[in-house]
Design an enzyme around this catalytic site. Structure first.
Site, PDB file in Angstrom:
ATOM      1  N   CYS A   1       0.070   2.298  -5.699  1.00 41.24           N
ATOM      2  CA  CYS A   1      -0.092   2.599  -6.492  1.00 41.24           C
ATOM      3  C   CYS A   1       0.375   4.178  -6.077  1.00 41.24           C
ATOM      4  CB  CYS A   1      -2.487   2.919  -5.811  1.00 41.24           C
ATOM      5  SG  CYS A   1      -3.007   0.715  -5.853  1.00 41.24           S
TER       6      CYS A   1
ATOM      7  N   ARG B   1       0.472   2.490 -11.815  1.00 40.70           N
ATOM      8  CA  ARG B   1       0.720   2.029 -10.816  1.00 40.70           C
ATOM      9  C   ARG B   1       3.084   2.486 -11.327  1.00 40.70           C
ATOM     10  NH1 ARG B   1      -2.338   0.919  -9.177  1.00 40.70           N
ATOM     11  NH2 ARG B   1      -3.547  -1.469  -9.048  1.00 40.70           N
TER      12      ARG B   1
ATOM     13  N   HIS C   1       0.835  -1.049  -0.018  1.00 45.13           N
ATOM     14  CA  HIS C   1       0.326  -0.101   0.063  1.00 45.13           C
ATOM     15  C   HIS C   1       1.209   1.106   0.336  1.00 45.13           C
ATOM     16  CE1 HIS C   1      -3.853  -1.236   0.174  1.00 45.13           C
ATOM     17  NE2 HIS C   1      -3.942  -2.494   1.190  1.00 45.13           N
TER      18      HIS C   1
END
Length: 273
Positions: free
Chosen positions: A251, A260, A177
């Protein structure tokens, strides 16, 4: 004498539009407070929880490794010809032989790997390694798979199935993340050529060196995690020969999942425990 009682003037009722406006304002304020609490939960509380849990898992892994020493239990999952992320079969791109310097390095690494026992095959969602990136202060567990509930939302970094394991030929590909739930990869955009990325397992510590970055590509760009990582979308980004690679994906831009961000590196050293 009769008492005269003066009646107060009655307030006229509020117009319907005013009542609706007032009620709407109350609802808006309530919703605003709820949204504020949700944002605080996502941006602060989930990070606090995930970071604490990830740090606890790192300590547990290191304690376990300290007790068991360097005894291995089976064959490591993932070989050099593995493909990444469920995409189609992928042969060595370009077909050109590795430079002599790389062949010498690969030979030395192959010899040193013989002194360490293979790591056991990790189970799904199992944390089995520790990733360290000194440049941005990262120390997090690596778990098998990239599911949100079982891996990423715990603050862990996830290993893409069917990509190589640490120190193996091919591409050791990871996801994490960038925002919320520990956000371990929030600052990987700050990594530069030459920065070290180490991966510790029960049996060895593998040191990779960053040498390429892809600032933005499609979320469906499976080429970046293939055994010879090379973007299918941004031509010219990636590698053209087999090697020992690491890939970090997250991300971008921040607080979105539209694209990405990719950071690549090559294995430089391996130290048995």
């Amino acid at each position: 004498m009769p008492v005269v009682v003066q009646q107060g003037r009655r307030r006229p009722p509020r117009p319907l539009a005013a009542r609706l406006l007032w009620n709407g304002a109350e609802v808006a304020v309530t919703l605003g407070l709820v949204l504020l609490l949700l944002v605080a939960h996502q941006l602060w509380w989930t990070n606090r929880q995930a970071r604490a849990a990830a740090e606890k898992k790192v300590e547990a892994l290191e304690e376990e490794w300290g007790r068991s020493g360097s005894q291995g239990e089976g064959e490591e999952a993932g070989e050099g010809d593995d493909d990444g992320g469920g995409v189609g079969q992928d042969g060595p791109a370009g077909g050109s032989p590795a430079p002599a310097r790389d062949r010498a390095r690969d030979s030395a690494l192959a010899g040193s790997r013989q002194t360490a026992r293979p790591a056991p095959t990790p189970h799904w969602d199992q944390a089995y390694a520790v990733l360290r990136i000194p440049r941005i202060g990262i120390r997090v567990p690596v778990a098998e798979g990239v599911s949100k509930g079982g891996v990423l939302n715990k603050g862990y970094v996830g290993h893409y199935p069917r990509t190589a394991q640490p120190g193996r030929g091919g591409n050791f590909a990871l996801a994490g993340h960038r925002n919320t739930h520990g956000e371990p990869f929030r600052y990987i955009n700050r990594l530069r050529d030459g920065d070290e990325v180490s991966v510790a397992t029960k049996d060895a510590v593998y040191t990779y060196v960053v040498d390429k970055t892809l600032a933005q590509t499609s979320a469906h760009d499976g080429g970046v995690i293939r055994s010879v990582p090379r973007s299918d979308v941004r031509k010219g980004y990636g590698y053209s020969a087999p090697g020992y690679y690491i890939t970090l994906t997250t991300c971008t831009p921040e607080y979105t999942s539209k694209y990405r961000l990719v950071v690549w590196g090559k294995l430089r050293a391996m130290r048995p425990r």
